[in-house]
Design a protein around this motif. Structure first.
Motif: not given
Length: 91
Positions: A6, A10, A14
């Motif tokens: 995860v 992420v 980003a």
């Protein structure tokens, strides 16, 4: 293991969004007048310096020669050229 995956997703999202934002931002007047431009360039120079990369020197506008136009040219460095039949050639 799931939290690591995860976190990777992420960070990747980003980074993708930051890249897309910067891609559009660098063509604006805000980029041309911002202090962030100098900060970003400084970071790139620092980061590149970690791997041995350096910015090439700026081109020189004025070229100075060691001899003046009226003086004779200095002798060439080194001795005479090798003969056509050098000693190490096989016959």
């Amino acid at each position: 293991m799931l939290p690591v995956l995860v976190l990777i997703v992420v960070i990747a999202i980003a980074a993708l969004l930051a890249f897309r934002w910067f891609e559009r931002y660098r063509y604006t007047d805000g980029w041309r007048r911002s202090e962030f431009r100098g900060l970003a360039f400084g970071f790139l120079m620092w980061f590149g310096g970690l791997f041995g990369h350096r910015v090439p020197p700026p081109p020189q506008a004025k070229i100075e020669f060691a001899t003046k136009p009226g003086e004779p040219k200095p002798p060439k460095s080194g001795g005479p050229a090798l003969a056509d039949d050098a000693a190490d050639e096989k016959e």
